[in-house]
Design an enzyme around this catalytic site. Structure first.
Site: not given
Ligand code: HH2
Length: 289
Positions: A233, A267
């Site tokens: 991210k 995740r």
């Protein structure tokens, strides 16, 4: 977190599986979208999606999470038909292989129609970045046996970075997740089917994401297994100066920080590297003297 404390997290009941959470579990990401921030377009073709899923299984993924709608900041919504077309055939194609390996299939969706179709096709977990807020979403899950991941997001993907304001990000995210979990339990979704996720990057600045990670134990204290998605991210990019494809090392550092504070599920896009890192971490945590 000590192994004996982690053992107290029990099992996650998800469809025909019961996933022990005595060690951190790796959820491999399979985005079948044209526009996901890190792998958009790569797995739209069914053959490459299946190949990638099989690679993640042999790399040690404990859960495969299939997503047919990008929720990156600024992403436009996907139609129900497109999402169904992208996701359901993959669930059907992967179900037997995943069953044989004891790996639950998860579907990342906010749409009740996709949830229902995914459950009928064999998904065991619904991962909803909207925490089952859509009308009909709770009703789609409650009568089934599947697990649900309730994630915190502020606003909508298209605009969420414009509303990244909090007085106390950790307290507000924790209160939101506690509230949504209570609503789900009241609607008949048993506690051992619920996972919560602070939603890194969803309406949050780098500072908010770091605070949530540092004080993740406060979210863990709610008593539900905690999932985290930090993989590749923009916060990892901001901290390392790396482009999306070069954020594996930073992502692993974030995953280890999360599991050290009690996260049950990470995740990730880079399954093999994360599995290796967790093996080393676990060996250290379990060492005797
Ligand atoms: N992050 C993304 C999507 N789904 N689900 C959970 N539970 N937690 C997360 O942090 C999370 C999530 C966004 O990442 P990705 O799927 O890689 O990208 P995109 O939304 O662009 O498809």
């Amino acid at each position: 977190m000590l192994p004996e404390v982690r053992a107290m997290q029990g099992n996650l009941r998800c469809g025909r599986f019961s996933l022990p959470l005595d060690r951190p579990r790796v959820m491999g990401v399979l985005n079948v979208t044209p526009d996901s921030f890190s792998d958009g377009g790569r797995f739209l073709d069914r053959g490459s999606a299946l190949e990638h899923a099989c690679r993640m299984l042999s790399d040690g993924a404990d859960i495969i999470d299939i997503g047919g709608e990008s929720t990156r900041p600024g992403a436009a919504p996907t139609s129900e038909t497109d999402e169904l077309d992208r996701v359901i055939p993959l669930v059907e194609a992967l179900r037997d292989e995943c069953d044989a390996r004891g790996v639950p299939l998860s579907v990342d969706t906010r749409k009740p129609a996709v949830m229902r179709a995914a459950i009928a096709a064999g998904a065991s977990l619904i991962n909803d970045v909207g925490a089952l807020i859509a009308p009909g979403a709770i009703d789609a899950i409650a009568p089934s046996e599947v697990a649900v991941c309730l994630m915190h997001m502020r606003g909508e993907p298209a605009t969420m970075q414009q509303v990244a304001n909090y007085n106390d990000v950790v307290g507000e995210v924790k209160a939101f997740l506690a509230g949504r979990a209570a609503v789900c339990e009241a609607a008949g979704i048993a506690r051992d089917r619920i996972v919560v996720d602070p939603g890194f990057g969803f309406g949050k600045t780098v500072g908010h994401n770091l605070a949530l990670l540092r004080w993740l134990a406060e979210i863990v204290a709610l008593g539900y297994p905690v999932a985290v998605g930090l993989s590749r991210k923009s916060t990892i990019g901001a901290l390392t100066g790396r482009e999306v494809g070069e954020r594996t090392a930073g992502s692993i550092a974030a995953a280890l920080s999360a599991v050290a504070r009690g996260a049950a599920i990470v995740r990730v896009h880079d399954v093999r590297e994360t599995v290796d890192a967790l093996e080393v971490w676990r060996a250290v945590e379990g060492a005797n003297r």
